[in-house]
Design a protein around this motif. Sequence first.
Motif, PDB file in Angstrom:
ATOM      1  N   LEU A  44       0.633  -1.312  -0.126  1.00  0.00           N
ATOM      2  CA  LEU A  44       0.057   0.225  -0.072  1.00  0.00           C
ATOM      3  C   LEU A  44       0.829   1.295  -0.020  1.00  0.00           C
ATOM      4  CD1 LEU A  44      -2.681  -1.054   2.668  1.00  0.00           C
ATOM      5  CD2 LEU A  44      -2.641  -1.243   0.033  1.00  0.00           C
ATOM      6  N   ALA A  45       1.852   1.071   0.650  1.00  0.00           N
ATOM      7  CA  ALA A  45       2.913   2.390   0.820  1.00  0.00           C
ATOM      8  C   ALA A  45       3.447   2.855  -0.402  1.00  0.00           C
ATOM      9  CB  ALA A  45       3.879   2.086   1.614  1.00  0.00           C
ATOM     10  N   CYS A  46       3.667   1.903  -1.683  1.00  0.00           N
ATOM     11  CA  CYS A  46       4.084   2.237  -2.535  1.00  0.00           C
ATOM     12  C   CYS A  46       3.201   1.883  -3.874  1.00  0.00           C
ATOM     13  CB  CYS A  46       5.586   1.456  -2.940  1.00  0.00           C
ATOM     14  SG  CYS A  46       5.560  -0.338  -3.273  1.00  0.00           S
ATOM     15  N   ASN A  47       2.079   1.432  -3.664  1.00  0.00           N
ATOM     16  CA  ASN A  47       1.125   1.197  -4.583  1.00  0.00           C
ATOM     17  C   ASN A  47       1.646   0.275  -5.548  1.00  0.00           C
ATOM     18  OD1 ASN A  47      -1.463   1.526  -6.080  1.00  0.00           O
ATOM     19  ND2 ASN A  47      -0.613   2.827  -7.370  1.00  0.00           N
ATOM     20  N   ALA A  48       2.038  -0.934  -4.939  1.00  0.00           N
ATOM     21  CA  ALA A  48       2.632  -2.021  -5.822  1.00  0.00           C
ATOM     22  C   ALA A  48       1.474  -2.474  -6.649  1.00  0.00           C
ATOM     23  CB  ALA A  48       2.945  -2.915  -4.652  1.00  0.00           C
ATOM     24  N   GLY A  49       1.959  -3.204  -7.882  1.00  0.00           N
ATOM     25  CA  GLY A  49       1.137  -3.662  -8.817  1.00  0.00           C
ATOM     26  C   GLY A  49       1.668  -5.078  -9.131  1.00  0.00           C
ATOM     27  N   GLY A  50       2.426  -5.407 -10.295  1.00  0.00           N
ATOM     28  CA  GLY A  50       2.405  -6.695 -10.895  1.00  0.00           C
ATOM     29  C   GLY A  50       1.849  -7.029 -12.148  1.00  0.00           C
ATOM     30  N   PRO A  51       2.227  -7.988 -12.725  1.00  0.00           N
ATOM     31  CA  PRO A  51       1.636  -8.434 -13.992  1.00  0.00           C
ATOM     32  C   PRO A  51       0.009  -8.218 -14.160  1.00  0.00           C
ATOM     33  CG  PRO A  51       3.180 -10.050 -13.327  1.00  0.00           C
ATOM     34  CD  PRO A  51       3.230  -9.138 -12.243  1.00  0.00           C
ATOM     35  N   ARG A  52      -0.708  -8.679 -12.824  1.00  0.00           N
ATOM     36  CA  ARG A  52      -2.153  -8.751 -13.064  1.00  0.00           C
ATOM     37  C   ARG A  52      -2.780  -7.310 -12.899  1.00  0.00           C
ATOM     38  NH1 ARG A  52      -2.722 -13.883  -8.951  1.00  0.00           N
ATOM     39  NH2 ARG A  52      -2.510 -12.211  -7.362  1.00  0.00           N
ATOM     40  N   ALA A  53      -2.134  -6.173 -12.838  1.00  0.00           N
ATOM     41  CA  ALA A  53      -2.705  -4.970 -12.613  1.00  0.00           C
ATOM     42  C   ALA A  53      -3.288  -4.501 -13.925  1.00  0.00           C
ATOM     43  CB  ALA A  53      -1.442  -3.861 -12.248  1.00  0.00           C
ATOM     44  N   VAL A  54      -2.873  -4.953 -15.102  1.00  0.00           N
ATOM     45  CA  VAL A  54      -3.442  -4.690 -16.435  1.00  0.00           C
ATOM     46  C   VAL A  54      -4.861  -4.930 -16.360  1.00  0.00           C
ATOM     47  CG1 VAL A  54      -3.139  -7.022 -17.383  1.00  0.00           C
ATOM     48  CG2 VAL A  54      -3.299  -4.814 -19.014  1.00  0.00           C
ATOM     49  N   LYS A  55      -5.507  -6.052 -15.638  1.00  0.00           N
ATOM     50  CA  LYS A  55      -6.632  -6.470 -15.528  1.00  0.00           C
ATOM     51  C   LYS A  55      -7.683  -5.944 -14.506  1.00  0.00           C
ATOM     52  CE  LYS A  55     -10.374 -10.070 -15.927  1.00  0.00           C
ATOM     53  NZ  LYS A  55     -10.374 -11.390 -16.157  1.00  0.00           N
ATOM     54  N   TYR A  56      -6.687  -6.242 -13.250  1.00  0.00           N
ATOM     55  CA  TYR A  56      -7.322  -6.075 -11.817  1.00  0.00           C
ATOM     56  C   TYR A  56      -6.901  -4.765 -11.101  1.00  0.00           C
ATOM     57  CZ  TYR A  56      -8.570 -11.007 -12.408  1.00  0.00           C
ATOM     58  OH  TYR A  56      -9.104 -12.076 -12.682  1.00  0.00           O
ATOM     59  N   GLY A  57      -5.860  -3.939 -11.695  1.00  0.00           N
ATOM     60  CA  GLY A  57      -5.409  -2.847 -11.131  1.00  0.00           C
ATOM     61  C   GLY A  57      -4.194  -3.005  -9.923  1.00  0.00           C
ATOM     62  N   ALA A  58      -3.595  -1.857  -9.669  1.00  0.00           N
ATOM     63  CA  ALA A  58      -2.789  -1.850  -8.603  1.00  0.00           C
ATOM     64  C   ALA A  58      -3.321  -1.899  -7.232  1.00  0.00           C
ATOM     65  CB  ALA A  58      -1.612  -0.709  -8.854  1.00  0.00           C
ATOM     66  N   VAL A  75      -2.838   5.603   0.104  1.00  0.00           N
ATOM     67  CA  VAL A  75      -1.988   4.765  -0.709  1.00  0.00           C
ATOM     68  C   VAL A  75      -1.057   5.369  -1.655  1.00  0.00           C
ATOM     69  CG1 VAL A  75      -2.353   2.608  -2.370  1.00  0.00           C
ATOM     70  CG2 VAL A  75      -3.845   2.994  -0.328  1.00  0.00           C
ATOM     71  N   GLY A  76       0.082   4.751  -1.726  1.00  0.00           N
ATOM     72  CA  GLY A  76       1.134   5.423  -2.578  1.00  0.00           C
ATOM     73  C   GLY A  76       2.047   6.719  -1.726  1.00  0.00           C
ATOM     74  N   SER A  77       1.694   6.846  -0.795  1.00  0.00           N
ATOM     75  CA  SER A  77       2.372   8.035  -0.087  1.00  0.00           C
ATOM     76  C   SER A  77       3.567   7.721   0.575  1.00  0.00           C
ATOM     77  CB  SER A  77       1.410   8.735   0.858  1.00  0.00           C
ATOM     78  OG  SER A  77       1.049   7.859   1.907  1.00  0.00           O
ATOM     79  N   GLU A  78       3.872   6.384   0.691  1.00  0.00           N
ATOM     80  CA  GLU A  78       5.119   6.045   1.194  1.00  0.00           C
ATOM     81  C   GLU A  78       5.360   6.027   2.536  1.00  0.00           C
ATOM     82  OE1 GLU A  78       8.464   6.277  -1.575  1.00  0.00           O
ATOM     83  OE2 GLU A  78       7.005   6.744  -3.075  1.00  0.00           O
ATOM     84  N   GLY A  79       4.479   6.510   3.494  1.00  0.00           N
ATOM     85  CA  GLY A  79       4.776   6.614   4.952  1.00  0.00           C
ATOM     86  C   GLY A  79       4.958   8.075   5.246  1.00  0.00           C
TER      87      GLY A  79
END
Length: 460
Positions: A147-161, A199-203
């Motif tokens: 949550l801190a860095c808004n992580a994603g991954g391969p599935r983000a293309v369909k399901y989001g980060a 989310v994405g604010s890195e603490g």
Amino acid sequence: MATSLPPTLDAELATLLGADGWLTGEQMRRAHGEDDSRMSALPDAVAVPRDRAQVAAIVRACRAHRVPIVARGAGTGTTGAAVPFAGGVVVSFARMDRIVEIRPGDRCVVVEPGVLNGDLQQALQPHGLFWPPDPTSFERCTIGGNLACNAGGPRAVKYGASRDNVLGLVAVTGTGETIRCGGPWTKDATGYDLTHLLVGSEGTLALIVEATLKLAPRPRAQAGLRAFYRDAAGAAAAVARLMAQPQVPAMLEFMDGSAIALLRRHGIDVPDAGAMLLVEADGDDDTLPAALQALADAADGEDLLSLDVATDGSARDRLWAARRALSPALRTIAPGKINEDVVVPVSRIPGLVAGVEALAAEFVLPIVVFGHAGNGNLHVNILYHPDDDAETARAQAALPRLFELVLALGGTLSGEHGIGVAKRDWMDRAFDAPTLAAMRAVKAAFDPDGILNPGKVLPL
């Protein structure tokens, strides 16, 4: 070893947390002073709270003495966001690792930030559900870090980060106050959306102490295809066609010609090509064949060299073997790697690949490009030998040129790794002064004394 903390703060937090929750020995401080960026700094102490009340008490105590706080998950980040460059207290969430409640009927789960992504996925399996973010480090990274860095991954293309898959948060601000935003619902037009702001604010705005995550039903069937193209332009055109389909790919990965050449040198069975796409569809047994056919039709084009389809598990494993083999193969070129997760519009992927090829020639360094094509989020790997001062200098000089290229193409600095300190000094080129001023105003509202993860994200 003595720390430089005020003695009253040291005594207060030692009493609050006990000997197993307040760590001041050099070995433990050093272990909590680095992340996968290979940067490091020594904190004055490590706090390991058991609950949100202790987190709030830690923040209030540190605020009273103007002592910096850096939140930490598993340390898998690559931008230095969890490194305590200003000293102070590292707050480790290792003991706040409970899966509080799985709510299948509401398709959500409530967790503490120290829960490992991989452990959560295992706990959700019996319910036929999963949490979509799947970074490479999913087995050992924490939900709080995701949550801190808004992580994603391969599935983000369909399901989001991560930001797209969180419903609510409980967090402690820089004043030591606990706030609650969002909840176990998927529709909300009530007030400001603080959940997705954090989310994405890195603490840097607040410490997340609990999260309500949105879950997805686990697909019953999966199938994949692998397409090879003459060049990156042909692959990018195919990406645009694939993303225009009603059936959004579950994964859509890209490899440039240098990545393909690397795999061939290591005996991986792939043809010589200028670019490759790995595409996966998911669904159920009735609908998947038609969806896969639609994706195969979209992948076709005048620049297509060949296309392989895999429908059963073992065939899919063989299909994706090349993607899994790529990162280890990079280390055989050079032990040093700068891995940037830049993003450009999908239509600009050919421009990015061509620009990177030019940088590789100019700086006489191997640079390999692959990543999440459906989002335009590509990993640019600049490879060098750290014991060669000249190569190291060229690699460091190539990095700002890469960022210049990305911004010129209308892209952005990070898709899933975050900013930390690695890209902090480029934020004033990515955003204009009024936008940065608004960000600083938000920071001041949540953290008026600037004690939360100082020196990260926003340019100094």
